[in-house]
Design a protein around this motif. Structure first.
Motif, PDB file in Angstrom:
ATOM      1  N   ALA B  31       3.128 -48.859  10.112  1.00 23.52           N
ATOM      2  CA  ALA B  31       2.580 -48.863   8.756  1.00 23.52           C
ATOM      3  C   ALA B  31       1.682 -47.647   8.527  1.00 23.52           C
ATOM      4  O   ALA B  31       1.715 -47.018   7.466  1.00 23.52           O
ATOM      5  CB  ALA B  31       1.804 -50.159   8.505  1.00 23.52           C
ATOM      6  N   ILE B  34       3.824 -44.694   7.926  1.00 30.11           N
ATOM      7  CA  ILE B  34       4.387 -44.711   6.569  1.00 30.11           C
ATOM      8  C   ILE B  34       3.343 -44.247   5.558  1.00 30.11           C
ATOM      9  O   ILE B  34       3.634 -43.457   4.660  1.00 30.11           O
ATOM     10  CB  ILE B  34       4.899 -46.124   6.232  1.00 30.11           C
ATOM     11  CG1 ILE B  34       6.166 -46.414   7.035  1.00 30.11           C
ATOM     12  CG2 ILE B  34       5.155 -46.272   4.733  1.00 30.11           C
ATOM     13  CD1 ILE B  34       6.647 -47.849   6.916  1.00 30.11           C
ATOM     14  N   GLN B  35       2.124 -44.721   5.727  1.00 28.91           N
ATOM     15  CA  GLN B  35       1.071 -44.306   4.788  1.00 28.91           C
ATOM     16  C   GLN B  35       0.833 -42.808   4.857  1.00 28.91           C
ATOM     17  O   GLN B  35       0.667 -42.153   3.828  1.00 28.91           O
ATOM     18  CB  GLN B  35      -0.221 -45.059   5.116  1.00 28.91           C
ATOM     19  CG  GLN B  35      -0.213 -46.508   4.653  1.00 28.91           C
ATOM     20  CD  GLN B  35      -1.495 -47.218   4.995  1.00 28.91           C
ATOM     21  OE1 GLN B  35      -1.978 -47.127   6.120  1.00 28.91           O
ATOM     22  NE2 GLN B  35      -2.043 -47.938   4.031  1.00 28.91           N
ATOM     23  N   LEU B 155      11.601 -36.818  11.119  1.00 36.99           N
ATOM     24  CA  LEU B 155      12.830 -37.428  11.614  1.00 36.99           C
ATOM     25  C   LEU B 155      13.287 -36.630  12.827  1.00 36.99           C
ATOM     26  O   LEU B 155      13.300 -35.397  12.786  1.00 36.99           O
ATOM     27  CB  LEU B 155      13.912 -37.390  10.529  1.00 36.99           C
ATOM     28  CG  LEU B 155      15.255 -38.025  10.884  1.00 36.99           C
ATOM     29  CD1 LEU B 155      15.102 -39.527  11.050  1.00 36.99           C
ATOM     30  CD2 LEU B 155      16.282 -37.720   9.802  1.00 36.99           C
ATOM     31  N   MET B 195      12.498 -37.239   0.140  1.00 33.96           N
ATOM     32  CA  MET B 195      13.195 -38.127  -0.779  1.00 33.96           C
ATOM     33  C   MET B 195      12.163 -39.052  -1.408  1.00 33.96           C
ATOM     34  O   MET B 195      11.016 -39.100  -0.954  1.00 33.96           O
ATOM     35  CB  MET B 195      14.247 -38.938  -0.015  1.00 33.96           C
ATOM     36  CG  MET B 195      15.431 -38.086   0.425  1.00 33.96           C
ATOM     37  SD  MET B 195      16.540 -39.009   1.479  1.00 33.96           S
ATOM     38  CE  MET B 195      17.121 -40.249   0.326  1.00 33.96           C
ATOM     39  N   GLU B 198       8.886 -42.555   1.219  1.00 39.29           N
ATOM     40  CA  GLU B 198       8.431 -41.884   2.416  1.00 39.29           C
ATOM     41  C   GLU B 198       9.577 -41.393   3.290  1.00 39.29           C
ATOM     42  O   GLU B 198       9.394 -41.078   4.443  1.00 39.29           O
ATOM     43  CB  GLU B 198       7.548 -42.829   3.237  1.00 39.29           C
ATOM     44  CG  GLU B 198       8.269 -44.015   3.825  1.00 39.29           C
ATOM     45  CD  GLU B 198       8.629 -45.047   2.786  1.00 39.29           C
ATOM     46  OE1 GLU B 198       9.490 -45.893   3.055  1.00 39.29           O
ATOM     47  OE2 GLU B 198       8.070 -44.986   1.677  1.00 39.29           O
ATOM     48  N   SER B 199      10.800 -41.338   2.741  1.00 33.15           N
ATOM     49  CA  SER B 199      11.937 -40.969   3.560  1.00 33.15           C
ATOM     50  C   SER B 199      12.144 -39.457   3.578  1.00 33.15           C
ATOM     51  O   SER B 199      12.077 -38.816   2.534  1.00 33.15           O
ATOM     52  CB  SER B 199      13.217 -41.619   3.017  1.00 33.15           C
ATOM     53  OG  SER B 199      13.143 -43.004   3.146  1.00 33.15           O
ATOM     54  N   PRO B 200      12.417 -38.894   4.734  1.00 33.60           N
ATOM     55  CA  PRO B 200      12.780 -37.482   4.782  1.00 33.60           C
ATOM     56  C   PRO B 200      14.214 -37.293   4.334  1.00 33.60           C
ATOM     57  O   PRO B 200      15.060 -38.152   4.553  1.00 33.60           O
ATOM     58  CB  PRO B 200      12.617 -37.135   6.264  1.00 33.60           C
ATOM     59  CG  PRO B 200      12.824 -38.422   6.980  1.00 33.60           C
ATOM     60  CD  PRO B 200      12.342 -39.511   6.058  1.00 33.60           C
TER      61      PRO B 200
END
Lengths: 176, 393
Positions: B31, B34-35, B155, B195, B198-200
């Motif tokens: 978590a 993600i933050q 990633l 993206m 939080e997605s690369p």
């Protein structure tokens, strides 16, 4: 430990095995399933206060898992791009040999397009209604019906006749 | 067959995974990550908007960004490979059991567990770039196998240029990083490929030279399509004749091997060859998915599979006609492959039966001749697990 963390820990204890099962069925791969589960739980944790108050935590985490799985699948497009983070050592998966209906079902599930696969997992593993499945996936009930129907048809086609109780093979056997 | 069959068998299959692998600490750790990424994505998006507003971007196929202000000073060069000819021999290297074997047969020990390696690249200066799971990140090794640097990433994936002079990845804040052969330090671009959320994004190709001076271009996207052209100081939208994703770039840069998005009810989309200068699709094939060019750019590989297993590997010509379809023996699948040289593939095959199936590395001539066993068979994990032989990209 705060009350919040205690509640979340209790939820982990109660629901994690089932959620791991969903993740495995969605991804078909143990490492990807663990990664999917950990990310989904982390997002749930970040929203825990809001979700807990609204209730229906399971519905929320299912939605995260399906959406996140689509994202993971896109990342995994390249061969070895399996975005696992610290993968703990776990009880291994036992892919026991299964030459019968189980193998046919798994083959069907693994070859379904990603969204259709989610439909099958939610309908037949989580046993959600067609309406619940449609709502969670953001698709129409008609699409849920058609994709479920196609998956069943594919299963019938790929199941060896002697293992299919409804096949003409068995009917012939009974006639004799 | 009824719905009950699905219910029963899915339940049984899911029972194969047990337990509750994650503690509260595990979840909180992810978590926090993600933050951090969410905050970085917001900051990166703002920076990209500002950069795009003041910079006119470059052409698609590389070349220095002439409009870039104040190019960075030249980076120091690295010590050349102890065996430059070995490093520069075109073809894939293979990592197995802690030893990297280069295309010319020379070897170097590498202190990594193959099971922890997601991707492997070898630059023409001999440096070895590893995208790993444990530790999660990108590690750069010297030509003689010493760990030189470790990099935190969004990633753990790398993309190599067609000529193996560039390796690129996304740092923790989604910014593009390019390591160039002969240049000691990687160049970090101002922009990245985030993206939503939080997605690369995906790094689909890297082109050019002299990255620190703005001479390199990275093509990125959303894993389904290549949408963005990133240079040292700017991002801009990539315009193509139809939505596509770049899978590989020919060694001369004049052709892109691409895939087209799959339809709603399809598992795989078609593939094609794209002329970026003309903006035209010049060949199309809907029976396979393209992956890589041969070192001489004359052939390509294609394959389709799931769960990182493949039933066959095709070799196609410039018209995307199949010149070889290599299928492993009965009860085996292809796990990985690469180009040994312009005339041979390196193919990793593994059995499907038993708890410790045999793994082998084969050298397969593309003229249809008999494959040669280079290594193995050795017993290993089941075919869904990480490969025992890692073939470099």
């Amino acid at each position: 430990m705060t009350d919040r963390d205690a509640d979340f820990t209790a939820y982990l204890g109660a629901r994690q095995p089932r959620l791991l099962g969903i993740a495995y069925l969605l991804t078909g791969d143990r490492h990807q399933a663990e990664d999917l589960l950990q990310t989904s739980l982390a997002k749930l944790y970040l929203s825990w206060d809001n979700i807990r108050e609204r209730g229906n935590v399971d519905a929320y985490v299912r939605r995260i898992m399906v959406n996140e799985n689509n994202s993971l699948w896109r990342r995994s497009w390249r061969r070895r791009e399996v975005p696992t983070d610290q993968v703990p050592d776990l009880t291994p998966v036992h892919d026991s040999p299964d030459e019968g209906v189980g193998a046919a079902v798994w083959e069907v599930v693994q070859t379904l397009p990603r969204k259709a696969r989610a439909v099958v997992v939610l309908r037949y593993y989580e046993q959600l209604t067609e309406a619940e499945t449609a709502d969670l996936l953001g698709i129409s009930v008609g699409t849920v019906k058609s994709q479920s129907s196609r998956a069943l048809a594919a299963l019938r086609e790929r199941t060896p006749p002697e293992l299919n109780p409804n096949s003409p093979h068995d009917e012939r056997e009974e006639e004799r | 067959m009824t719905e009950e069959t699905f219910v029963r068998e899915l339940e049984r299959r899911a029972d194969h995974v047990h337990g509750a692998p994650f503690s509260l600490d595990d979840v909180r750790g992810r978590a926090r990550s993600i933050q951090r990424r969410r905050r970085a994505a917001v900051a990166g998006a703002v920076a990209a908007v500002v950069a795009a507003a003041i910079i006119v971007p470059t052409a698609l196929v590389g070349g220095p960004d002439r409009t870039s202000p104040d190019p960075a000073p030249p980076s120091p060069t690295v010590t050349p490979s102890p065996s430059p000819s070995a490093a520069e021999t075109p073809g894939a290297s293979v990592l197995h059991d802690g030893v990297l074997t280069r295309p010319d047969g020379s070897t170097v020990p590498l202190d990594v567990d193959t099971a922890d390696v997601q991707q492997l690249g070898v630059l023409t200066d001999g440096r070895i770039v590893v995208a790993g799971t444990r530790p999660y990140g990108v590690q750069v090794y010297s030509p003689d196998g010493e760990l030189e640097s470790e990099h935190e990433v969004a990633l753990n994936a790398i993309t190599m240029s067609a000529d193996d002079t560039l390796a690129t990845w996304l740092d923790e804040t989604f910014r593009v990083v390019v390591l160039e052969s002969g240049v000691a330090e990687p160049t970090t671009f101002d922009g990245g490929i985030p993206m939503p959320g939080e997605s690369p994004g995906s790094l689909d190709a890297v082109l050019g030279s002299d990255c620190a001076a703005g001479g390199c271009t990275v093509l990125g996207g959303d894993y389904a399509t290549t949408t963005t052209e990133v240079t040292l100081t700017a991002n801009r939208d990539l315009e193509t004749s139809e939505p596509l994703r770049v899978a590989a770039v020919s060694p001369d840069g004049e052709r892109w091997a691409v895939t087209f998005p799959a339809g709603e009810s399809e598992q795989f989309g078609c593939s094609g060859l794209y002329d970026p200068a003309a903006g035209d699709v010049v060949a199309r094939n809907c029976d396979t998915t393209l992956w890589s060019y041969s070192p001489d750019g004359v052939h390509l590989t294609g394959a389709r599979g799931d769960n990182t297993m493949w039933g066959s590997v095709e070799v196609l010509d410039e018209d995307l006609d199949v010149v070889l379809s290599y299928e492993p023996g009965a009860g085996q699948v292809v796990k990985d492959w690469g180009w040994a040289d312009a005339e041979h593939l390196l193919v990793v095959v593994v059995g499907l039966d038993g708890e410790s199936p045999d793994w082998s590395l084969l050298r397969v001539p593309i003229d249809g001749g008999d494959p040669e066993v280079v290594a193995g068979p050795v017993p290993g994990p089941n075919a869904e697990m990480p490969s025992l032989f890692i073939v470099s990209d």
